[in-house]
Scaffold this active site. Structure first.
Site, PDB file in Angstrom:
ATOM      1  N   ASN A   9       0.824  -1.196  -0.020  1.00 52.32           N
ATOM      2  CA  ASN A   9      -0.108  -0.050   0.111  1.00 52.32           C
ATOM      3  C   ASN A   9       0.849   1.472  -0.064  1.00 52.32           C
ATOM      4  O   ASN A   9       0.752   2.307   0.546  1.00 52.32           O
ATOM      5  CB  ASN A   9      -1.032  -0.087   1.271  1.00 52.32           C
ATOM      6  CG  ASN A   9      -2.020   1.170   1.115  1.00 52.32           C
ATOM      7  OD1 ASN A   9      -2.379   1.505  -0.039  1.00 52.32           O
ATOM      8  ND2 ASN A   9      -2.895   1.349   1.995  1.00 52.32           N
ATOM      9  N   GLU A  36       1.189  -2.679  -5.396  1.00 51.18           N
ATOM     10  CA  GLU A  36       0.759  -1.506  -4.821  1.00 51.18           C
ATOM     11  C   GLU A  36       1.948  -0.587  -4.378  1.00 51.18           C
ATOM     12  O   GLU A  36       1.954   0.122  -3.528  1.00 51.18           O
ATOM     13  CB  GLU A  36      -0.222  -1.407  -3.744  1.00 51.18           C
ATOM     14  CG  GLU A  36      -1.752  -1.387  -4.292  1.00 51.18           C
ATOM     15  CD  GLU A  36      -2.871  -0.704  -3.733  1.00 51.18           C
ATOM     16  OE1 GLU A  36      -3.192   0.302  -3.818  1.00 51.18           O
ATOM     17  OE2 GLU A  36      -3.255  -1.434  -2.621  1.00 51.18           O
ATOM     18  N   ASP A 150      -1.954 -10.063  -4.819  1.00 51.15           N
ATOM     19  CA  ASP A 150      -2.931  -9.590  -4.294  1.00 51.15           C
ATOM     20  C   ASP A 150      -4.031  -9.958  -5.421  1.00 51.15           C
ATOM     21  O   ASP A 150      -4.159  -9.192  -6.450  1.00 51.15           O
ATOM     22  CB  ASP A 150      -2.991  -8.162  -3.912  1.00 51.15           C
ATOM     23  CG  ASP A 150      -4.305  -7.589  -3.444  1.00 51.15           C
ATOM     24  OD1 ASP A 150      -5.186  -8.289  -3.441  1.00 51.15           O
ATOM     25  OD2 ASP A 150      -4.354  -6.235  -3.333  1.00 51.15           O
ATOM     26  N   ASN A 152      -7.430  -9.748  -4.947  1.00 51.86           N
ATOM     27  CA  ASN A 152      -8.544  -8.684  -4.643  1.00 51.86           C
ATOM     28  C   ASN A 152      -9.949  -9.719  -4.820  1.00 51.86           C
ATOM     29  O   ASN A 152     -10.878  -9.136  -5.096  1.00 51.86           O
ATOM     30  CB  ASN A 152      -8.609  -8.064  -5.656  1.00 51.86           C
ATOM     31  CG  ASN A 152      -8.091  -6.376  -5.038  1.00 51.86           C
ATOM     32  OD1 ASN A 152      -8.603  -6.208  -3.926  1.00 51.86           O
ATOM     33  ND2 ASN A 152      -7.003  -5.792  -5.743  1.00 51.86           N
ATOM     34  N   HIS A 247      -2.524  -4.737   4.254  1.00 58.33           N
ATOM     35  CA  HIS A 247      -2.369  -6.049   4.116  1.00 58.33           C
ATOM     36  C   HIS A 247      -1.163  -6.743   4.899  1.00 58.33           C
ATOM     37  O   HIS A 247      -0.384  -5.803   5.579  1.00 58.33           O
ATOM     38  CB  HIS A 247      -2.162  -6.435   2.691  1.00 58.33           C
ATOM     39  CG  HIS A 247      -3.049  -5.972   1.722  1.00 58.33           C
ATOM     40  ND1 HIS A 247      -3.754  -7.042   1.093  1.00 58.33           N
ATOM     41  CD2 HIS A 247      -3.611  -4.975   1.165  1.00 58.33           C
ATOM     42  CE1 HIS A 247      -4.553  -6.555   0.230  1.00 58.33           C
ATOM     43  NE2 HIS A 247      -4.537  -5.265   0.286  1.00 58.33           N
TER      44      HIS A 247
END
Length: 256
Positions: A9, A36, A150, A152, A247
Site C-alpha cells: 500500500n 501497490e 493480491d 482482490n 495487508h
C-alpha cells in the site's frame, strides 16, 4: 527457496514508517514480491531499489501516477524478467512482474479491484481471463508457475469474516469467485490451504473501521501454483503480526 508476497500500500510510505527494510533483514526471503508500489523508480532511493543487495525489477503504472505498480526483489538474479502480458490496457497499469528461474516462472501480480463500479468490475474480470490465457501459453511451453500477489478476491466463505454480508460486494461476488474455481479446474493449487484449513486466516483488513484489531478480515493475497510445483512446497503461511500496510505478507517455502 523462500518467497514472500506483500501488498505494501505504497512502497515509500511503508519505508518511511520504518517497516520495509527491517522486514527484509529479519525474514531474509530469497524473493520478495510487493504490490501497490504507487511509485515510479525515479522517485525511489537506491536503498529501496536494491535493498540489502537484492536485484530488482519494477513495473510502474503508466496511466496514472501514484497508482498500482508491482516490484520483485531477488537475491539470485533470474534468467530474465518480463512485465508485459500482451494487452496494453492491462500492461499500462503496472500489474505484473514475471521472473524466470528456469525450474519455474514466478509471477508477481496485482489483480484489479472491481469495487468502483461496473466498468472496473468488467476490467477486473477481463484481466483475470487475459492473464490466465497468458499463463496457459507459458504452461504449454513446459513452464511450472507460481502466481503470487493480491488477487482482490476471497475464494470461499472461510476466507472472509462476514461472507453473507458481502455476497454482493466486489471481492466476494459469485462471478469473481468463479474465476478462482477455474484455477482449480485448470490444475492450480491454493498452496496456503494445503497447510492450513483453519478459519480466521486473513491477509487484508479495512483500515477505516480498525477491522484488524478485531480480525474482521479477508484472505485475498495468495500463492497459487501449478500442481507439480505446489507439491514442492514445504510450508505456506500468513504473517498477520507484520504491520505497515492494510495487508500482511504471505510466505511460501519451496524445496527445489
Amino acid at each position: 527457496m523462500k518467497i514472500s508476497t506483500w501488498n505494501v500500500n505504497g512502497i515509500r510510505a511503508v519505508h518511511k514508517k520504518g517497516y520495509l527494510l527491517p522486514y527484509l533483514e529479519i525474514e531474509q526471503p530469497d524473493v520478495f514480491c510487493i504490490q501497490e508500489t504507487k511509485a515510479e523508480v525515479e522517485q525511489l532511493t537506491s536503498e529501496i531499489i536494491n535493498p540489502l543487495g537484492y536485484d530488482s525489477c519494477f513495473h510502474s503504472c503508466r496511466r496514472k501516477k501514484g497508482y498500482s505498480g508491482v516490484a520483485t526483489f531477488s537475491k539470485v538474479k533470474p534468467l530474465n524478467y518480463f512485465t508485459e502480458i500482451g494487452a496494453e490496457r492491462f500492461d499500462e497499469e503496472g500489474r505484473v512482474v514475471g521472473a524466470d528461474f528456469g525450474e519455474f516462472v514466478l509471477l508477481n501480480v496485482y489483480f484489479p479491484n472491481g469495487g468502483s463500479g461496473k466498468e472496473r468490475l468488467d476490467y477486473k474480470l477481463d484481466f483475470y481471463s487475459t492473464f490466465f490465457e497468458f499463463c496457459e501459453k507459458l504452461r504449454s511451453e513446459g513452464k511450472q508457475l507460481l502466481i503470487c500477489g493480491d488477487y482482490n478476491t476471497a475464494h470461499y466463505e472461510i476466507d472472509l469474516a462476514r461472507p453473507k454480508e458481502n455476497v454482493n460486494t466486489s471481492g466476494f461476488m459469485e462471478i469473481e469467485r468463479k474465476r478462482l474455481d477455474e484455477l482449480v479446474q485448470r490444475g492450480y493449487a491454493d498452496v496456503f490451504r494445503q497447510f492450513n484449513q483453519e478459519p480466521e486466516q486473513y491477509t487484508w483488513w479495512d483500515q477505516k473501521t480498525r477491522a484488524r484489531d478485531r480480525n474482521i478480515g479477508w484472505r485475498i493475497d495468495y500463492h497459487w501454483a501449478t500442481e507439480t510445483l505446489a507439491q514442492k512446497a514445504r510450508t505456506c503461511y500468513i504473517q498477520p503480526h507484520v504491520i505497515g500496510s492494510d495487508h500482511c505478507p504471505v510466505v511460501i517455502e519451496l524445496d527445489l
